[in-house]
Design an enzyme around this catalytic site. Structure first.
Site, PDB file in Angstrom:
ATOM      1  N   GLY A  10       0.824  -1.170   0.122  1.00 17.69           N
ATOM      2  CA  GLY A  10      -0.019  -0.088   0.114  1.00 17.69           C
ATOM      3  C   GLY A  10       0.874   1.310   0.046  1.00 17.69           C
ATOM      4  O   GLY A  10       1.811   1.237  -0.241  1.00 17.69           O
ATOM      5  N   ILE A  12       1.605   3.923   2.282  1.00 18.86           N
ATOM      6  CA  ILE A  12       2.496   3.982   3.280  1.00 18.86           C
ATOM      7  C   ILE A  12       3.387   2.569   3.440  1.00 18.86           C
ATOM      8  O   ILE A  12       4.554   2.816   3.645  1.00 18.86           O
ATOM      9  CB  ILE A  12       1.956   4.232   4.849  1.00 18.86           C
ATOM     10  CG1 ILE A  12       1.063   5.468   4.703  1.00 18.86           C
ATOM     11  CG2 ILE A  12       2.925   4.189   6.150  1.00 18.86           C
ATOM     12  CD1 ILE A  12       0.155   5.549   6.096  1.00 18.86           C
ATOM     13  N   TYR A 152     -15.000   3.420  11.113  1.00 17.11           N
ATOM     14  CA  TYR A 152     -13.416   3.271  11.148  1.00 17.11           C
ATOM     15  C   TYR A 152     -12.551   3.712  12.365  1.00 17.11           C
ATOM     16  O   TYR A 152     -11.604   3.174  12.779  1.00 17.11           O
ATOM     17  CB  TYR A 152     -13.161   4.286   9.771  1.00 17.11           C
ATOM     18  CG  TYR A 152     -11.484   4.244   9.740  1.00 17.11           C
ATOM     19  CD1 TYR A 152     -10.677   3.139   8.966  1.00 17.11           C
ATOM     20  CD2 TYR A 152     -10.813   5.601   9.906  1.00 17.11           C
ATOM     21  CE1 TYR A 152      -9.259   3.418   8.989  1.00 17.11           C
ATOM     22  CE2 TYR A 152      -9.525   5.442   9.696  1.00 17.11           C
ATOM     23  CZ  TYR A 152      -8.644   4.590   9.281  1.00 17.11           C
ATOM     24  OH  TYR A 152      -7.267   4.544   9.299  1.00 17.11           O
TER      25      TYR A 152
END
Length: 320
Positions: A10, A12, A152
């Site tokens: 991904g 990061i 989230y």
């Protein structure tokens, strides 16, 4: 050192993998290349690492506990950096079950695999979303975070609590890093800076929600990765630490900075405020400085200029 990185393909994760390999570490990279955004983009993120003999990639899911435990044992990993997650505040409002399954059950799977493989050092990605609309600015790590505004945010706070439980029961050394709006090359396509840049360069209106006065503590991915690397070095006990950029910036100011970086004027398409969004994020970085010797180094105006240059190179656009 051999470091196990979840979500390594991904945004990061790929930057962290690059930094760790450059520093001479070995990286065992796990990613399921899910379809939240293009799996092809994620493969491109890690393409430069394939020729490095210290890079070991496995396509797999963090919820596969036996796989994670087997990899930890097989490669004799010493530290886990857990970045894999179902990301996005707004996405979590519409798909809460998926968010909780990946972010809570997935984190539990990683922790159980670590216990089984006797790996007890963990650096874990959390989020500034856990602070909600706290009236106290800047956000401090010891602020109350009991009123999440989205699934989230709740999932990230739950993951922190799980990690603390494993610290208490099994002596894990844990650093939960609360990231503040990370941007930079390879940023996910749905995030504001990537989306605004695309809309500007394509001559489309920029969609802003609410009043445009909401503010975020934008953090360049270079600084975020520096915080992770410092946490790997100094991790001890259980700690929650903010990792953020130098200051907060409103949406209006962000658009103005992008106008300067692209040399193009923005047209604004105003839309109603979105559910789950917090009004302002601003980090207190004193604990990060004291415990991790962390200090952000990239100003937003400089980071945006570099981001726009990267975006144009990747997408072949030319400013007029």
């Amino acid at each position: 050192m051999t470091i196990f990185v979840t979500g390594a393909a991904g945004f990061i994760g790929s930057h962290l993998t690059e930094r760790l390999l450059t520093a001479g570490h070995s990286v065992v990279a796990l990613d399921n290349l899910d379809g939240q955004y293009s799996p092809a983009d994620k493969r491109l993120n890690i393409e430069p690492f394939w020729s490095n003999t210290r890079f070991h990639f496995v396509e797999g899911d963090i919820r596969d506990q036996s796989l994670v435990a087997d990899l930890l044992r097989r490669y004799r990993c010493q530290v886990v950096v857990h970045l894999a997650a179902r990301t996005g505040v707004r996405a979590s409002v519409y798909e809460p079950a998926v968010c909780l399954d990946v972010n809570v059950s997935g984190t539990l799977s990683v922790l159980e695999a670590m216990r089984s493989a006797q790996v007890s050092r963990l650096v874990m990605a959390s989020s500034s979303s856990v602070y909600g609309n706290s009236p106290h600015l800047p956000f401090r790590e010891d602020d109350a975070v009991a009123q999440p505004l989205s699934p989230y945010a709740m999932s990230k706070r739950s993951a922190e609590l799980l990690a603390h439980t494993y610290h208490h029961l099994y002596g894990f050394d844990v650093a939960c890093l609360r990231f503040f709006t990370v941007y930079g090359p390879r940023q996910r396509p749905e995030m504001a800076i990537t989306r605004f840049t695309r809309q500007l360069l394509d001559g489309e209106p920029i969609t802003l929600y609410g009043s445009g006065n909401t503010a975020r503590n934008y953090t360049h991915v270079h600084d975020t990765v520096s915080g992770i690397v410092q946490a790997i070095q100094y991790i001890k006990g259980f700690n929650i630490v903010n990792i953020a950029g130098p200051s907060s910036t409103s949406l209006h100011e962000l658009v103005q900075l992008l106008e300067r970086a692209t040399g193009l004027p923005a047209r604004i398409d105003w839309q109603p405020e979105q559910p789950g969004d917090v009004y302002c994020t601003q980090a207190d970085l004193r604990r990060a400085a004291d415990q991790l010797h962390y200090k952000p180094s990239i100003l937003l105006k400089d980071g945006l200029r570099d981001f726009v240059a990267w975006y144009q190179q990747i997408h072949g656009t030319v400013m007029v």
